[in-house]
Design a protein around this motif. Structure first.
Motif, PDB file in Angstrom:
ATOM      1  N   ASN A   7      27.073  72.072  20.116  1.00  0.00           N
ATOM      2  CA  ASN A   7      28.134  71.638  19.212  1.00  0.00           C
ATOM      3  C   ASN A   7      27.998  72.309  17.860  1.00  0.00           C
ATOM      4  OD1 ASN A   7      29.249  69.971  21.099  1.00  0.00           O
ATOM      5  ND2 ASN A   7      28.126  68.136  20.443  1.00  0.00           N
ATOM      6  N   SER A   8      26.759  72.406  17.372  1.00  0.00           N
ATOM      7  CA  SER A   8      26.555  73.035  16.062  1.00  0.00           C
ATOM      8  C   SER A   8      26.909  74.497  16.109  1.00  0.00           C
ATOM      9  CB  SER A   8      25.109  72.844  15.613  1.00  0.00           C
ATOM     10  OG  SER A   8      24.233  73.596  16.435  1.00  0.00           O
ATOM     11  N   GLN A   9      26.640  75.163  17.251  1.00  0.00           N
ATOM     12  CA  GLN A   9      26.986  76.568  17.382  1.00  0.00           C
ATOM     13  C   GLN A   9      28.493  76.758  17.431  1.00  0.00           C
ATOM     14  OE1 GLN A   9      24.704  77.586  20.857  1.00  0.00           O
ATOM     15  NE2 GLN A   9      23.049  78.463  19.639  1.00  0.00           N
ATOM     16  N   GLN A  10      29.173  75.856  18.116  1.00  0.00           N
ATOM     17  CA  GLN A  10      30.634  75.972  18.189  1.00  0.00           C
ATOM     18  C   GLN A  10      31.248  75.827  16.815  1.00  0.00           C
ATOM     19  OE1 GLN A  10      31.801  73.083  21.074  1.00  0.00           O
ATOM     20  NE2 GLN A  10      31.542  74.468  22.783  1.00  0.00           N
ATOM     21  N   LYS A  11      30.729  74.895  16.033  1.00  0.00           N
ATOM     22  CA  LYS A  11      31.264  74.720  14.685  1.00  0.00           C
ATOM     23  C   LYS A  11      30.964  75.938  13.825  1.00  0.00           C
ATOM     24  CE  LYS A  11      30.902  69.692  14.771  1.00  0.00           C
ATOM     25  NZ  LYS A  11      30.200  68.507  14.240  1.00  0.00           N
ATOM     26  N   ALA A  12      29.727  76.483  13.983  1.00  0.00           N
ATOM     27  CA  ALA A  12      29.326  77.630  13.167  1.00  0.00           C
ATOM     28  C   ALA A  12      30.121  78.862  13.490  1.00  0.00           C
ATOM     29  CB  ALA A  12      27.840  77.904  13.372  1.00  0.00           C
ATOM     30  N   SER A  13      30.661  78.958  14.726  1.00  0.00           N
ATOM     31  CA  SER A  13      31.384  80.159  15.132  1.00  0.00           C
ATOM     32  C   SER A  13      32.687  80.331  14.382  1.00  0.00           C
ATOM     33  CB  SER A  13      31.650  80.124  16.637  1.00  0.00           C
ATOM     34  OG  SER A  13      32.540  79.073  16.943  1.00  0.00           O
ATOM     35  N   ASP A  14      33.135  79.259  13.700  1.00  0.00           N
ATOM     36  CA  ASP A  14      34.371  79.342  12.931  1.00  0.00           C
ATOM     37  C   ASP A  14      34.120  79.704  11.476  1.00  0.00           C
ATOM     38  OD1 ASP A  14      35.844  78.690  15.119  1.00  0.00           O
ATOM     39  OD2 ASP A  14      35.858  76.539  14.700  1.00  0.00           O
ATOM     40  N   VAL A  15      32.875  80.043  11.106  1.00  0.00           N
ATOM     41  CA  VAL A  15      32.515  80.302   9.715  1.00  0.00           C
ATOM     42  C   VAL A  15      31.962  81.721   9.591  1.00  0.00           C
ATOM     43  CG1 VAL A  15      31.124  79.503   7.760  1.00  0.00           C
ATOM     44  CG2 VAL A  15      31.972  77.854   9.445  1.00  0.00           C
ATOM     45  N   PHE A  16      32.236  82.373   8.457  1.00  0.00           N
ATOM     46  CA  PHE A  16      31.713  83.709   8.198  1.00  0.00           C
ATOM     47  C   PHE A  16      30.502  83.637   7.265  1.00  0.00           C
ATOM     48  CE2 PHE A  16      36.232  84.458   9.082  1.00  0.00           C
ATOM     49  CZ  PHE A  16      36.080  85.331  10.152  1.00  0.00           C
ATOM     50  N   TYR A  17      29.480  84.497   7.528  1.00  0.00           N
ATOM     51  CA  TYR A  17      28.287  84.541   6.697  1.00  0.00           C
ATOM     52  C   TYR A  17      27.998  85.983   6.292  1.00  0.00           C
ATOM     53  CZ  TYR A  17      27.517  79.804   8.453  1.00  0.00           C
ATOM     54  OH  TYR A  17      27.667  78.486   8.770  1.00  0.00           O
ATOM     55  N   ASP A  18      27.254  86.141   5.191  1.00  0.00           N
ATOM     56  CA  ASP A  18      26.835  87.469   4.767  1.00  0.00           C
ATOM     57  C   ASP A  18      25.970  88.118   5.840  1.00  0.00           C
ATOM     58  OD1 ASP A  18      28.153  87.127   2.389  1.00  0.00           O
ATOM     59  OD2 ASP A  18      26.401  86.334   1.348  1.00  0.00           O
ATOM     60  N   VAL A  19      25.049  87.307   6.399  1.00  0.00           N
ATOM     61  CA  VAL A  19      24.156  87.785   7.457  1.00  0.00           C
ATOM     62  C   VAL A  19      24.201  86.775   8.596  1.00  0.00           C
ATOM     63  CG1 VAL A  19      21.795  88.431   8.065  1.00  0.00           C
ATOM     64  CG2 VAL A  19      22.649  88.880   5.754  1.00  0.00           C
ATOM     65  N   CYS A  20      24.376  87.274   9.822  1.00  0.00           N
ATOM     66  CA  CYS A  20      24.446  86.389  10.983  1.00  0.00           C
ATOM     67  C   CYS A  20      23.172  86.521  11.810  1.00  0.00           C
ATOM     68  CB  CYS A  20      25.654  86.729  11.848  1.00  0.00           C
ATOM     69  SG  CYS A  20      27.216  86.292  11.090  1.00  0.00           S
ATOM     70  N   CYS A  21      22.860  85.484  12.562  1.00  0.00           N
ATOM     71  CA  CYS A  21      21.726  85.495  13.480  1.00  0.00           C
ATOM     72  C   CYS A  21      21.977  86.548  14.559  1.00  0.00           C
ATOM     73  CB  CYS A  21      21.546  84.115  14.102  1.00  0.00           C
ATOM     74  SG  CYS A  21      20.318  84.060  15.410  1.00  0.00           S
ATOM     75  N   SER A  22      21.061  87.483  14.716  1.00  0.00           N
ATOM     76  CA  SER A  22      21.243  88.585  15.676  1.00  0.00           C
ATOM     77  C   SER A  22      21.345  88.068  17.106  1.00  0.00           C
ATOM     78  CB  SER A  22      20.068  89.566  15.566  1.00  0.00           C
ATOM     79  OG  SER A  22      19.940  90.055  14.257  1.00  0.00           O
ATOM     80  N   VAL A  23      20.544  87.047  17.445  1.00  0.00           N
ATOM     81  CA  VAL A  23      20.526  86.510  18.806  1.00  0.00           C
ATOM     82  C   VAL A  23      21.839  85.798  19.110  1.00  0.00           C
ATOM     83  CG1 VAL A  23      19.347  84.970  20.410  1.00  0.00           C
ATOM     84  CG2 VAL A  23      18.014  86.292  18.745  1.00  0.00           C
ATOM     85  N   CYS A  24      22.262  84.939  18.202  1.00  0.00           N
ATOM     86  CA  CYS A  24      23.517  84.183  18.407  1.00  0.00           C
ATOM     87  C   CYS A  24      24.723  85.106  18.445  1.00  0.00           C
ATOM     88  CB  CYS A  24      23.690  83.140  17.306  1.00  0.00           C
ATOM     89  SG  CYS A  24      22.445  81.832  17.342  1.00  0.00           S
ATOM     90  N   GLU A  25      24.689  86.154  17.601  1.00  0.00           N
ATOM     91  CA  GLU A  25      25.826  87.064  17.505  1.00  0.00           C
ATOM     92  C   GLU A  25      26.061  87.793  18.825  1.00  0.00           C
ATOM     93  OE1 GLU A  25      27.613  89.626  13.832  1.00  0.00           O
ATOM     94  OE2 GLU A  25      25.508  89.935  14.324  1.00  0.00           O
TER      95      GLU A  25
END
Length: 569
Positions: A7-25
């Motif tokens: 659930n936390s990943q789904q919510k995070a997928s709608d947000v932009f960051y300066d640096v993203c987690c390489s594994v999740c990306e």
């Protein structure tokens, strides 16, 4: 735990960051990268870094909270002296001609002819006093703030986009439910009619059978009595009844033979089937809401003009373009009054198809992105008067249907599932299959008092023009006049449907020498556009393409103007 992480990943997928987690990306999920491994050269979120530390305990990991040692801050410092185009080359020069930093490859490939190229040391020394560092710093801060605001807006837009998506899905389902309800109603009506016809025919057959059996019984009785030795009078009576009953039997047999083998069949509603076959979707998905985002009272002016000749080899007379329609792919459909035809032009304004009409086309309106309606009429009530529905498909104009009208047809407009047609003295509202809904407005004091008609995109306001008095009337949907605006610029010397309401809501009225943009209330001229050719006959404004197209009476050219917004303060 896994569910919470998902659930936390789904919510995070709608947000932009300066640096993203390489594994999740790699899995298409946008989680913020909070840790960086200097050996793996990868960033990790607070969940993925735990696994990394377990598997690779000897790898040095820095955290975002470390500040100056965080790799992103150092990353900028490491690359700031490198050329952005030739990423492995250091910047060594500056070109004043183009105000651009250069590496030696930039100089060799693109700036050899430039006269003002200096080394960075020379440029830094000469500009040390000229560069306003305080101003630049403030500019950086301002840009950062604007960019951050834009990121926040992006986050809000993603939420809004998701809400719009879910709402549209519901609207599509509602549309389907309405169609299903209508189809259920049609099915029930058809079955009721079938049941009624079946019952009537069945009762008729049963009645005929009953009468037939009664006749057989009577003839049997009378025949038996004739064989008995009875008195002459009774014999005569029986004889006459036999004759009468035989005649009745013959009549019954004739009617039964005529209706013998009565059967019922089902003839499908081909118009309904074809209507569904012609549709490609339940509705159009529009990026943005033109009625919401575009101010219908925003003022437009014209700049560059181009002229295009639309006369063809088969045209016997000079053109008179009384209708213009733009398809969604940029092709143009025009109505030629003098040559009694409709022409299809490609995006280069070349005529690629042409269909003849039974008489003069007076006006044209959009029905959908590739369909249009054309009023075709003589100057008086005539059998040729009506509305012709056409469609553009595969570079051809396809005739769809014709609605015959018992009055002259000049102006036409469409909204929802209804068309509005003027006769010169009245405004009528019709359904798409030609049924009269209502006579909305009438002024029969003089001819040509009700000629042009336009409808706002939401269908709430209707505009009609009076050529004789140069007048614009604004009506509500029920025909109530809410505004009357008279101006000499609205007068036209030819019978012309001299109004155009754009898809984005702008209202334009044209006279003999100019085009007036009018506010949506119908009380003020916002802007006047002069044209160098007399007597415009049609007009089309497309805000999305930033084009304004004008056709003229007795002129083979149509004019295309580029438009721009007039700033208001």
């Amino acid at each position: 735990m896994a569910s919470n992480l998902n659930n936390s990943q789904q919510k995070a997928s709608d947000v932009f960051y300066d640096v993203c987690c390489s594994v999740c990306e790699e899995d298409g999920i946008h989680n913020e990268g909070l840790f960086h491994c200097k050996i793996c050269f990868k960033t990790y979120c607070d969940e993925c870094v735990k696994m990394h530390k377990k598997l690779l305990k000897d790898h040095a990991v820095s955290a975002k909270s470390d500040g100056e040692s965080w790799y992103v801050a150092n990353k900028v410092d490491d690359t700031i002296e490198l050329c952005e185009e030739h990423t492995t080359e250091k910047l060594t020069m500056f070109c004043e001609d183009h105000e651009q930093l250069l590496c030696h490859l930039c100089l060799l490939l693109k700036h050899r002819q430039c006269s003002k190229v200096f080394t960075l040391a020379e440029q830094a020394k000469s500009n040390s006093q000229r560069i306003p560092l305080v101003q630049v710093t403030k500019g950086i801060e301002k840009s950062q703030k604007r960019l951050k605001d834009m990121v926040d807006r992006g986050k809000d837009n993603i939420k809004s986009l998701k809400a719009s998506y879910e709402q549209i899905c519901e609207e599509i389902l509602d549309e389907r439910r309405q169609i299903n309800e209508n189809l259920d109603r049609l099915q029930q009506n058809t079955i009721r009619e079938l049941q009624s016809i079946h019952e009537r025919l069945n009762n008729s057959i049963e009645d005929d059978t009953k009468r037939c059996l009664e006749c057989i019984s009577k003839l049997k009785i009378y025949g038996a009595k004739l064989k008995d030795n009875i008195l002459p009078e009774r014999t005569f009576i029986t004889l006459r009844k036999c004759i009468a009953q035989t005649a009745a039997a013959d009549s019954l047999l004739k009617s039964m033979i005529k209706n013998d083998g009565t059967d019922i069949k089902f003839q499908p509603n081909r118009e309904l089937i074809q209507c569904h076959a012609d549709c490609t979707d339940l509705g159009k998905i529009i990026i943005g809401d033109p009625q919401h985002n575009v101010d219908p009272n925003k003022i437009f002016s014209i700049e560059d003009k181009s002229e295009y000749n639309v006369r063809t080899a088969t045209d016997k007379l000079s053109c008179a373009i009384t209708g213009i329609f733009t398809t969604s792919n940029g092709d143009l459909v025009i109505a030629d009054f003098n040559n009694k035809c409709v022409k299809l032009l490609n995006q280069a304004y070349k005529v690629i198809d042409q269909v003849q009409l039974p008489t003069h086309p007076w006006s044209m309106c959009s029905i959908s992105s590739f369909e249009m309606a054309v009023t075709v009429s003589e100057y008086r009530a005539d059998a040729l008067n009506g509305i012709h529905f056409l469609r553009v498909d595969g570079g051809k104009i396809i005739r769809k249907q014709v609605l015959k009208m018992n009055h002259v047809c000049y102006g036409i407009a469409h909204v929802d599932a209804e068309v509005f047609v003027t006769s010169g003295t009245a405004l009528y509202e019709y359904t798409m299959d030609g049924r009269l809904v209502k006579k909305l407005y009438e002024d029969s004091t003089e001819p040509y008092r009700v000629v042009g008609v336009g409808v706002s995109p939401d269908g709430k306001m209707i505009y009609v023009t009076d050529l004789i008095n140069g007048m614009l009337r604004t009506l509500t949907r029920d025909g109530t006049v809410t505004a009357t605006f008279q101006d000499p610029a609205f007068k036209h010397s030819r019978i012309t449907a001299n109004i155009h309401v754009a898809a984005t809501g702008q209202v334009f009225v044209f006279g003999d020498n100019s085009i007036s943009q009018v506010d949506t209330v119908g009380k003020t001229i916002l802007n006047t556009i002069s044209v160098d050719i007399a007597r415009p006959a049609s007009f089309c404004f497309n805000e999305e393409m930033r084009k304004l197209i004008v056709g003229f009476w007795r002129h083979d050219n149509i004019n295309e103007f580029k438009t721009k917004t007039v700033p208001t303060f």
